[in-house]
Design an enzyme around this catalytic site. Structure first.
Site, PDB file in Angstrom:
ATOM      1  N   ARG A  93      51.817  20.754  -8.621  1.00 25.58           N
ATOM      2  CA  ARG A  93      52.554  22.001  -8.843  1.00 25.58           C
ATOM      3  C   ARG A  93      51.970  22.747 -10.046  1.00 25.58           C
ATOM      4  O   ARG A  93      51.866  22.193 -11.133  1.00 25.58           O
ATOM      5  CB  ARG A  93      54.032  21.718  -9.081  1.00 25.58           C
ATOM      6  CG  ARG A  93      54.903  22.979  -9.070  1.00 25.58           C
ATOM      7  CD  ARG A  93      56.376  22.638  -9.260  1.00 25.58           C
ATOM      8  NE  ARG A  93      56.859  21.679  -8.269  1.00 25.58           N
ATOM      9  CZ  ARG A  93      57.227  22.004  -7.044  1.00 25.58           C
ATOM     10  NH1 ARG A  93      57.147  23.260  -6.630  1.00 25.58           N
ATOM     11  NH2 ARG A  93      57.664  21.075  -6.211  1.00 25.58           N
ATOM     12  N   GLU A 101      49.245  17.305  -2.174  1.00 29.06           N
ATOM     13  CA  GLU A 101      49.938  18.548  -1.821  1.00 29.06           C
ATOM     14  C   GLU A 101      49.889  19.530  -2.980  1.00 29.06           C
ATOM     15  O   GLU A 101      49.979  19.150  -4.146  1.00 29.06           O
ATOM     16  CB  GLU A 101      51.392  18.289  -1.434  1.00 29.06           C
ATOM     17  CG  GLU A 101      52.260  17.807  -2.573  1.00 29.06           C
ATOM     18  CD  GLU A 101      53.746  18.042  -2.352  1.00 29.06           C
ATOM     19  OE1 GLU A 101      54.197  19.181  -2.562  1.00 29.06           O
ATOM     20  OE2 GLU A 101      54.438  17.077  -2.006  1.00 29.06           O
ATOM     21  N   THR A 151      56.847  22.711  -0.953  1.00 29.75           N
ATOM     22  CA  THR A 151      57.735  23.875  -1.078  1.00 29.75           C
ATOM     23  C   THR A 151      57.466  24.881   0.049  1.00 29.75           C
ATOM     24  O   THR A 151      57.401  26.094  -0.171  1.00 29.75           O
ATOM     25  CB  THR A 151      57.609  24.546  -2.467  1.00 29.75           C
ATOM     26  OG1 THR A 151      57.502  23.541  -3.482  1.00 29.75           O
ATOM     27  CG2 THR A 151      58.835  25.396  -2.773  1.00 29.75           C
ATOM     28  N   LYS A 187      61.615  12.652   2.516  1.00 32.07           N
ATOM     29  CA  LYS A 187      61.420  12.692   1.067  1.00 32.07           C
ATOM     30  C   LYS A 187      62.787  12.713   0.394  1.00 32.07           C
ATOM     31  O   LYS A 187      63.455  13.743   0.362  1.00 32.07           O
ATOM     32  CB  LYS A 187      60.618  13.944   0.682  1.00 32.07           C
ATOM     33  CG  LYS A 187      60.403  14.107  -0.813  1.00 32.07           C
ATOM     34  CD  LYS A 187      59.705  15.420  -1.144  1.00 32.07           C
ATOM     35  CE  LYS A 187      60.674  16.580  -1.192  1.00 32.07           C
ATOM     36  NZ  LYS A 187      60.036  17.825  -1.714  1.00 32.07           N
ATOM     37  N   GLY A 214      61.200  12.426 -10.423  1.00 29.84           N
ATOM     38  CA  GLY A 214      61.540  11.520 -11.505  1.00 29.84           C
ATOM     39  C   GLY A 214      61.052  10.105 -11.285  1.00 29.84           C
ATOM     40  O   GLY A 214      61.585   9.155 -11.859  1.00 29.84           O
ATOM     41  N   GLY A 230      54.551  13.644  -9.317  1.00 30.67           N
ATOM     42  CA  GLY A 230      54.349  14.993  -9.820  1.00 30.67           C
ATOM     43  C   GLY A 230      53.914  15.008 -11.264  1.00 30.67           C
ATOM     44  O   GLY A 230      52.755  14.741 -11.580  1.00 30.67           O
TER      45      GLY A 230
END
Length: 212
Positions: A18, A41, A70, A130, A160, A180
């Protein structure tokens, strides 16, 4: 309903990039591939995400999943296909999005939090589920919901979660994770990502090597 099955990967680790910029894509993606990641991704709220996805797809071997996170609309599904993506991750359950992606042969992983959402996603043909944010539900919360889900649909923990959590999730039968900020934050160098990726892969192998 059609379903693209979740592929057999050596490690069920999805790198979530991201905030990645296209000019960073080659170095960051290259570092992840070298470390052993097989699913990457780029969330669509990143700068010029489809350019980054195109770069990643050209760089990665055919057996590596490259796609977007997203993803909220069928139009974005079609753009993802044009960019060469074969992995679709979303924060919600939108049957039209899952169906369009499945029609393109993409692997899909919609975000769920409740039994209702999880069953709706499975019914819509999701390749995997997910659970997000996994840190709120925890391993036992996900395990409780998993008891009512179709056994053929893999379950992943995202949100998290880092390499320190692998063992706790393995204990309840989960081996798929989205990483992430524990792996990549906007502005991180390829060197930083390479080191974090190596740590994550080593931790995964240490926990799951008996199942490999």
């Amino acid at each position: 309903m059609s379903r693209t099955t979740w592929p057999k990967l050596k490690r069920d680790l999805v790198a979530i990039l991201r905030g990645l910029k296209p000019e960073e894509a080659e170095g960051i993606v290259g570092a992840l591939l070298e470390a052993g990641f097989e699913a990457i991704e780029v969330p669509l709220n990143s700068p010029e995400p489809f350019r980054s996805i195109e770069i990643a797809r050209k760089l990665a071997p055919a057996n590596v999943l490259i796609g977007a996170g997203t993803v909220l609309t069928v139009e974005d599904v079609d753009r993802l296909r044009e960019a060469g993506g074969d992995l679709l991750v979303s924060p919600n359950v939108e049957p039209a999005v899952i169906g369009r992606a499945s029609g393109h042969g993409m692997v899909t992983m919609p975000g769920v939090f409740t039994p209702t959402e999880a069953l709706a996603a499975a019914r819509a043909g999701a390749s995997a589920l997910k659970f997000f944010p996994a840190s709120v539900l925890g391993p036992n919360g996900i395990k409780a919901i998993q008891a009512v889900l179709p056994a053929e649909v893999p379950v992943g923990a995202v949100g998290g979660v880092s390499e320190v959590d692998f063992a706790a999730y393995k204990a309840v039968g989960i081996r798929t994770f989205g990483l992430g900020f524990s792996l990549y934050k906007p502005g991180a160098s390829a060197k930083d990502v390479a080191e974090k990726a190596r740590v994550a892969v080593a931790a995964y192998d240490a926990v799951f090597e008996s199942q490999s």
